[in-house]
Design a protein around this motif. Structure first.
Motif, mmCIF file in Angstrom:
data_model
loop_
_atom_site.group_PDB
_atom_site.id
_atom_site.type_symbol
_atom_site.label_atom_id
_atom_site.label_comp_id
_atom_site.label_asym_id
_atom_site.label_seq_id
_atom_site.Cartn_x
_atom_site.Cartn_y
_atom_site.Cartn_z
ATOM 1 N N ILE A 90 37.826 45.048 40.001
ATOM 2 C CA ILE A 90 38.290 43.287 40.889
ATOM 3 C C ILE A 90 36.783 42.094 40.075
ATOM 4 O O ILE A 90 38.060 41.990 39.718
ATOM 5 C CB ILE A 90 37.437 43.428 41.928
ATOM 6 C CG1 ILE A 90 38.646 44.096 43.019
ATOM 7 C CG2 ILE A 90 37.736 41.778 42.450
ATOM 8 C CD1 ILE A 90 39.614 44.086 42.941
ATOM 9 N N THR A 91 36.183 42.776 39.553
ATOM 10 C CA THR A 91 35.233 41.496 38.580
ATOM 11 C C THR A 91 36.002 41.428 37.533
ATOM 12 O O THR A 91 36.488 40.293 36.646
ATOM 13 C CB THR A 91 33.766 41.838 38.401
ATOM 14 O OG1 THR A 91 33.333 42.408 39.234
ATOM 15 C CG2 THR A 91 33.179 41.108 37.548
ATOM 16 N N VAL A 92 36.224 42.644 36.651
ATOM 17 C CA VAL A 92 36.578 42.396 35.081
ATOM 18 C C VAL A 92 37.819 41.613 35.802
ATOM 19 O O VAL A 92 38.552 41.067 34.583
ATOM 20 C CB VAL A 92 36.740 43.470 34.588
ATOM 21 C CG1 VAL A 92 37.973 43.735 33.147
ATOM 22 C CG2 VAL A 92 35.611 44.355 33.663
ATOM 23 N N TYR A 93 38.554 42.391 36.078
ATOM 24 C CA TYR A 93 40.748 41.804 36.769
ATOM 25 C C TYR A 93 40.159 40.367 36.869
ATOM 26 O O TYR A 93 40.692 39.612 36.405
ATOM 27 C CB TYR A 93 41.397 41.983 37.660
ATOM 28 C CG TYR A 93 43.175 42.638 37.799
ATOM 29 C CD1 TYR A 93 43.248 43.154 36.630
ATOM 30 C CD2 TYR A 93 43.292 41.094 38.417
ATOM 31 C CE1 TYR A 93 44.895 42.449 36.747
ATOM 32 C CE2 TYR A 93 44.129 40.637 38.776
ATOM 33 C CZ TYR A 93 45.441 41.290 38.258
ATOM 34 O OH TYR A 93 46.497 41.284 38.017
ATOM 35 N N SER A 94 39.666 39.548 38.221
ATOM 36 C CA SER A 94 38.873 38.513 38.063
ATOM 37 C C SER A 94 39.300 37.772 36.952
ATOM 38 O O SER A 94 39.618 36.234 37.254
ATOM 39 C CB SER A 94 38.756 38.620 39.574
ATOM 40 O OG SER A 94 39.167 39.016 40.820
ATOM 41 N N GLU A 95 37.667 37.865 35.900
ATOM 42 C CA GLU A 95 37.723 36.821 35.287
ATOM 43 C C GLU A 95 38.657 36.715 34.262
ATOM 44 O O GLU A 95 39.114 35.823 33.967
ATOM 45 C CB GLU A 95 36.168 37.502 34.601
ATOM 46 C CG GLU A 95 34.851 37.715 35.645
ATOM 47 C CD GLU A 95 34.601 35.944 35.441
ATOM 48 O OE1 GLU A 95 34.422 35.220 34.943
ATOM 49 O OE2 GLU A 95 34.396 35.464 37.514
ATOM 50 N N ILE A 96 39.555 38.005 34.099
ATOM 51 C CA ILE A 96 40.227 37.420 32.548
ATOM 52 C C ILE A 96 41.669 36.809 33.462
ATOM 53 O O ILE A 96 42.152 35.896 32.559
ATOM 54 C CB ILE A 96 40.850 38.935 32.423
ATOM 55 C CG1 ILE A 96 39.987 39.695 32.179
ATOM 56 C CG2 ILE A 96 41.931 39.198 31.949
ATOM 57 C CD1 ILE A 96 39.768 38.871 30.360
ATOM 58 N N LYS A 97 41.643 36.804 34.871
ATOM 59 C CA LYS A 97 43.108 36.132 35.485
ATOM 60 C C LYS A 97 42.231 34.708 35.509
ATOM 61 O O LYS A 97 43.953 33.927 35.392
ATOM 62 C CB LYS A 97 43.438 36.613 36.417
ATOM 63 C CG LYS A 97 44.000 38.103 36.129
ATOM 64 C CD LYS A 97 45.167 38.199 35.058
ATOM 65 C CE LYS A 97 45.981 39.552 34.684
ATOM 66 N NZ LYS A 97 46.549 39.291 33.753
ATOM 67 N N GLU A 98 41.668 34.938 35.689
ATOM 68 C CA GLU A 98 40.684 32.851 36.236
ATOM 69 C C GLU A 98 40.987 32.516 34.507
ATOM 70 O O GLU A 98 41.133 31.213 33.883
ATOM 71 C CB GLU A 98 39.083 33.599 36.053
ATOM 72 C CG GLU A 98 39.005 31.759 36.289
ATOM 73 C CD GLU A 98 39.410 31.462 37.490
ATOM 74 O OE1 GLU A 98 40.057 30.457 37.376
ATOM 75 O OE2 GLU A 98 39.930 31.764 38.824
#
Length: 455
Positions: free
Chosen positions: A425-433
């Motif tokens: 969730i951390t990696v995915y959210s940061e990439i999408k941001e």
């Protein structure tokens, strides 16, 4: 042709020998669903049985960018460490369009301690399937994947248009379920079916969808990981076949203004791992409490999980009343206006169809998302809302209207973090941001047309 999974490396070597394979495409799906990896000579592949790649290769944005700082580097080592990629023999298939005998094998990602890398999409789906195994349940899924055929377009500022078919004309009207409209592209679809047969992909029905040049392919039901692999390979196959016929195939959620968006509907049911009984049905054939709790979990958690299956700014253009896509998470029997549909079926085939997922979603993440929401419904015994008996488009929006809103909801929903993995969730959210911030730097034609001289 049925795919017979290869069970061991020795069997894989025999399989490669039989087909006189000289090269191996070693593939790993990244967060976007792009095939990353290396092409190895057969001897090198046999010697190494895997390869190394930097951790961040499976955790980059669609533009190939990485965050400069922040929580992303609490998960991804800032020293750019390697991960170990190990081939999954069950995924081995021939590359049907290659000139020399070439195989493709999907790999799993491990750290140096031999633990699955938690933010790799395949790892996330394995994790969720493992939670079901702990409950003595086996998920079964069947995706329906929509896509558009378009004329070649090398200028991103030019709107897409339908390709020219055998008649010499391009579609200009909607041709839902038209056989003749599909036949316009017979040479292309003959290649696609030939490629799929040679790769033993689990494809079933081809139909013409509502939009001009919009198609849908259905897959036979099977296990989530195997079908996610097949959708991953199918997208690659369709794009390759289309290029060979001087057109594009796109899985964008909303590629053409004024036309419907493209979805990846996922049918899902749960089997008792011991008896094979569909637990969505009672012995008397009526819907079970587990069926209702599963729907309750989808209704409770899908709004917070939408960033996982509507992963781009473009994705939210599809989720509106005028695009034949759901706008909420109402549920109903044989009702295509809802986000969660249960088709008419026999008790043994009772299933739930998640209709909110876009065709642009990574298939591994999409299946992990919908199974995670259903899992939470089962373990928390969440009751669903009353069944929607009418037109769900008359009900209010209950899904996020933008990627920014969806990411905020995902960050807040800690139950999903526990099921899918906090690192993911951390990696995915940061990439999408990061992708969202990059998009916000672009000025659209609409802004120039309506704001330039009027505000």
């Amino acid at each position: 042709m049925k795919h017979e999974p290869i069970g061991s490396f020795n069997e894989l070597e025999h399989w490669l020998d039989q087909r006189k394979v000289t090269e191996i495409e070693c593939l790993v799906p990244d967060l976007t669903g792009v095939a990353r990896g290396k092409i190895l000579p057969r001897a090198k592949f046999t010697e190494d049985r895997g390869m190394r790649l930097p951790q961040a290769i499976v955790a980059m944005g669609v533009t190939g960018e990485f965050p400069e700082s922040g929580p992303y580097y609490d998960v991804i080592d800032p020293t750019d460490k390697d991960m170990q990629l190990r081939p999954d023999p069950a995924t081995a298939r021939i590359v049907p369009w290659a000139v020399d005998p070439t195989a493709q094998v999907i790999h799993d990602c491990f750290d140096h301690a031999g633990v699955l890398v938690p933010f790799a999409p395949r790892s996330v789906l394995r994790r969720v399937c493992g939670l079901y195994a702990d409950l003595g349940l086996q998920p079964v899924v069947a995706p329906e994947l929509e896509f558009y055929l378009t004329a070649r377009n090398t200028d991103p500022n030019t709107p897409l248009r339908a390709p020219v078919g055998r008649s010499g004309r391009a579609e200009t009207s909607r041709q839902a379920y038209s056989i003749d409209a599909v036949n316009e592209f017979d040479p292309l679809f003959e290649d696609i079916y030939d490629y799929c047969e040679r790769m033993a992909l689990n494809v079933d029905t081809l139909i013409h969808e509502i939009g001009a040049g919009q198609m849908e392919i259905n897959f036979f039901h099977a296990s989530p990981l195997g079908l996610a692999d097949e959708v991953f390979l199918f997208k690659r196959t369709v794009r390759e076949a289309a290029l060979r016929h001087d057109m594009y195939a796109t899985f964008m959620a909303k590629p053409v203004a004024g036309e419907p968006g493209s979805a990846m509907h996922i049918h899902q049911s749960l089997l008792d791992a011991t008896t094979g009984h569909n637990v969505f049905s009672n012995e008397d054939g009526s819907p079970s409490q587990q069926f209702l709790h599963y729907i309750g979990g989808l209704q409770r958690y899908i709004p917070a999980a939408m960033a996982l299956v509507a992963p781009y700014v473009n994705s939210y253009r599809r989720l509106s009343r005028d695009t034949a896509a759901p706008i909420n998470i109402e549920w109903g029997m044989d009702n295509r206006t809802v986000g969660i549909r249960s088709p008419i079926s026999t008790p043994s085939a009772r299933r739930v169809e998640n209709r909110v997922i876009g065709a642009d979603a990574n298939p591994y993440i999409a299946m992990a998302m919908t199974l995670a929401c259903g899992y939470l419904g089962l373990v928390q015994k969440i009751e669903p809302k009353p069944q929607m008996m009418g037109d769900a488009y008359l009900s209010p929006y209950s899904l996020p209207r933008s990627l920014g809103q969806a990411l905020e909801s995902l960050r807040r929903e800690t139950d999903l973090h526990e099921v899918l993995g906090r690192e993911f969730i951390t990696v995915y959210s940061e990439i999408k941001e990061l992708e969202f911030e990059e998009f916000m730097k672009v000025i659209s034609p609409w802004e120039r047309e309506h704001l330039l001289l009027h505000v």
